[in-house]
Design a protein around this motif. Structure first.
Motif, PDB file in Angstrom:
ATOM      1  N   ALA A  77       0.682  -1.237   0.137  1.00 18.86           N
ATOM      2  CA  ALA A  77      -0.163   0.152  -0.153  1.00 18.86           C
ATOM      3  C   ALA A  77       0.900   1.323   0.002  1.00 18.86           C
ATOM      4  N   SER A  78       1.920   1.196   0.519  1.00 24.90           N
ATOM      5  CA  SER A  78       2.676   2.420   0.885  1.00 24.90           C
ATOM      6  C   SER A  78       3.755   2.547  -0.428  1.00 24.90           C
ATOM      7  N   GLY A  79       3.763   1.540  -1.429  1.00 19.71           N
ATOM      8  CA  GLY A  79       4.799   1.616  -2.539  1.00 19.71           C
ATOM      9  C   GLY A  79       6.085   0.931  -2.119  1.00 19.71           C
ATOM     10  N   ALA A  80       6.318   0.653  -0.940  1.00 23.75           N
ATOM     11  CA  ALA A  80       7.710   0.029  -0.782  1.00 23.75           C
ATOM     12  C   ALA A  80       7.626  -1.294  -1.351  1.00 23.75           C
ATOM     13  N   ARG A  81       8.959  -1.820  -1.168  1.00 28.91           N
ATOM     14  CA  ARG A  81       8.804  -3.247  -1.854  1.00 28.91           C
ATOM     15  C   ARG A  81       9.767  -4.198  -0.726  1.00 28.91           C
ATOM     16  N   LEU A  82       9.214  -5.506  -0.504  1.00 26.41           N
ATOM     17  CA  LEU A  82      10.452  -6.422   0.169  1.00 26.41           C
ATOM     18  C   LEU A  82      10.896  -7.139  -0.952  1.00 26.41           C
ATOM     19  N   ARG A  83      12.206  -7.169  -1.120  1.00 29.53           N
ATOM     20  CA  ARG A  83      12.816  -7.957  -1.959  1.00 29.53           C
ATOM     21  C   ARG A  83      13.506  -9.120  -1.364  1.00 29.53           C
ATOM     22  N   ILE A  84      13.428 -10.215  -1.856  1.00 26.01           N
ATOM     23  CA  ILE A  84      14.071 -11.527  -1.250  1.00 26.01           C
ATOM     24  C   ILE A  84      15.169 -11.995  -2.131  1.00 26.01           C
ATOM     25  N   ASP A  85      16.318 -12.193  -1.569  1.00 22.19           N
ATOM     26  CA  ASP A  85      17.380 -12.824  -2.235  1.00 22.19           C
ATOM     27  C   ASP A  85      17.178 -14.482  -1.582  1.00 22.19           C
ATOM     28  N   PRO A  86      17.078 -15.245  -2.691  1.00 22.89           N
ATOM     29  CA  PRO A  86      16.350 -16.601  -2.278  1.00 22.89           C
ATOM     30  C   PRO A  86      17.632 -17.662  -1.763  1.00 22.89           C
ATOM     31  N   PRO A  87      17.375 -18.323  -1.141  1.00 26.26           N
ATOM     32  CA  PRO A  87      18.425 -19.404  -0.578  1.00 26.26           C
ATOM     33  C   PRO A  87      18.956 -19.929  -1.858  1.00 26.26           C
ATOM     34  N   ALA A  88      20.146 -20.547  -1.653  1.00 25.13           N
ATOM     35  CA  ALA A  88      21.004 -21.047  -2.928  1.00 25.13           C
ATOM     36  C   ALA A  88      21.906 -22.072  -2.289  1.00 25.13           C
ATOM     37  N   CYS A  89      22.281 -23.182  -3.185  1.00 24.55           N
ATOM     38  CA  CYS A  89      23.230 -24.082  -2.801  1.00 24.55           C
ATOM     39  C   CYS A  89      24.548 -23.739  -2.841  1.00 24.55           C
ATOM     40  N   ARG A  90      25.448 -23.775  -1.885  1.00 21.69           N
ATOM     41  CA  ARG A  90      26.640 -23.520  -1.917  1.00 21.69           C
ATOM     42  C   ARG A  90      27.512 -24.207  -3.025  1.00 21.69           C
ATOM     43  N   SER A  91      27.112 -25.405  -2.983  1.00 20.06           N
ATOM     44  CA  SER A  91      27.984 -26.314  -3.546  1.00 20.06           C
ATOM     45  C   SER A  91      27.985 -26.213  -5.228  1.00 20.06           C
ATOM     46  N   CYS A  92      26.512 -26.052  -5.479  1.00 20.16           N
ATOM     47  CA  CYS A  92      26.450 -26.289  -7.095  1.00 20.16           C
ATOM     48  C   CYS A  92      25.672 -24.911  -7.699  1.00 20.16           C
ATOM     49  N   GLY A  93      25.299 -24.292  -6.709  1.00 25.53           N
ATOM     50  CA  GLY A  93      24.803 -22.789  -7.125  1.00 25.53           C
ATOM     51  C   GLY A  93      23.159 -22.734  -7.425  1.00 25.53           C
ATOM     52  N   TYR A  94      22.800 -24.087  -7.336  1.00 21.55           N
ATOM     53  CA  TYR A  94      20.972 -24.079  -7.371  1.00 21.55           C
ATOM     54  C   TYR A  94      20.460 -23.097  -6.712  1.00 21.55           C
ATOM     55  N   VAL A  95      19.530 -22.413  -7.120  1.00 20.56           N
ATOM     56  CA  VAL A  95      18.734 -21.460  -6.480  1.00 20.56           C
ATOM     57  C   VAL A  95      17.445 -21.663  -6.169  1.00 20.56           C
ATOM     58  N   PHE A  96      16.922 -21.649  -5.008  1.00 26.50           N
ATOM     59  CA  PHE A  96      15.671 -22.138  -4.705  1.00 26.50           C
ATOM     60  C   PHE A  96      14.603 -21.221  -5.056  1.00 26.50           C
ATOM     61  N   ALA A  97      13.278 -21.507  -5.081  1.00 28.87           N
ATOM     62  CA  ALA A  97      12.214 -20.487  -4.978  1.00 28.87           C
ATOM     63  C   ALA A  97      12.157 -19.645  -4.128  1.00 28.87           C
ATOM     64  N   PRO A  98      11.988 -18.428  -4.239  1.00 25.39           N
ATOM     65  CA  PRO A  98      11.858 -17.405  -3.299  1.00 25.39           C
ATOM     66  C   PRO A  98      10.701 -17.903  -2.156  1.00 25.39           C
TER      67      PRO A  98
END
Ligand SMILES: [Zn+2]
Length: 101
Positions: free
Chosen positions: A55-76
């Motif tokens: 409602a206020s125009g601000a936005r929550l941004r999410i940096d999703p979890p990721a695998c440190r071994s292969c770089g796979y990025v999980f769904a936010p």
């Protein structure tokens, strides 16, 4: 008469979370340390905060979890996966959150 329990504090807590992650990336663990709530309660507060931010125009941004071994990025999301579906690795970075005005 004030009701006991966490409900009356919820709005105050969300303001504190908003202040903590405004312009700065923090994981749920870091948020729990700054705002002094349980790490497992952070997700519910973030979901509520996101709705009120729209409602206020601000936005929550999410940096999703990721695998440190292969770089796979999980769904936010706000949860913390324990295992990578690609390489079965268990070194998963925590999601991080930031509010952009
Ligand atoms: Zn992996």
């Amino acid at each position: 008469v004030r009701e006991p329990g966490p409900a009356p504090r919820a709005e105050t807590l969300r303001q504190a979370i908003l202040a903590a992650i405004s312009g700065r990336w923090l994981s749920p663990r870091e948020i729990s340390g700054e705002v002094r709530i349980r790490e497992r309660d952070v997700a519910a507060h973030l979901e509520h905060l996101e709705r009120s931010l729209r409602a206020s125009g601000a936005r929550l941004r999410i940096d999703p979890p990721a695998c440190r071994s292969c770089g796979y990025v999980f769904a936010p999301g706000t949860g913390r996966p324990s295992r990578c579906p690609e390489c079965k690795g268990e070194r998963i970075s925590a999601a991080r959150f930031c509010v952009e005005q």
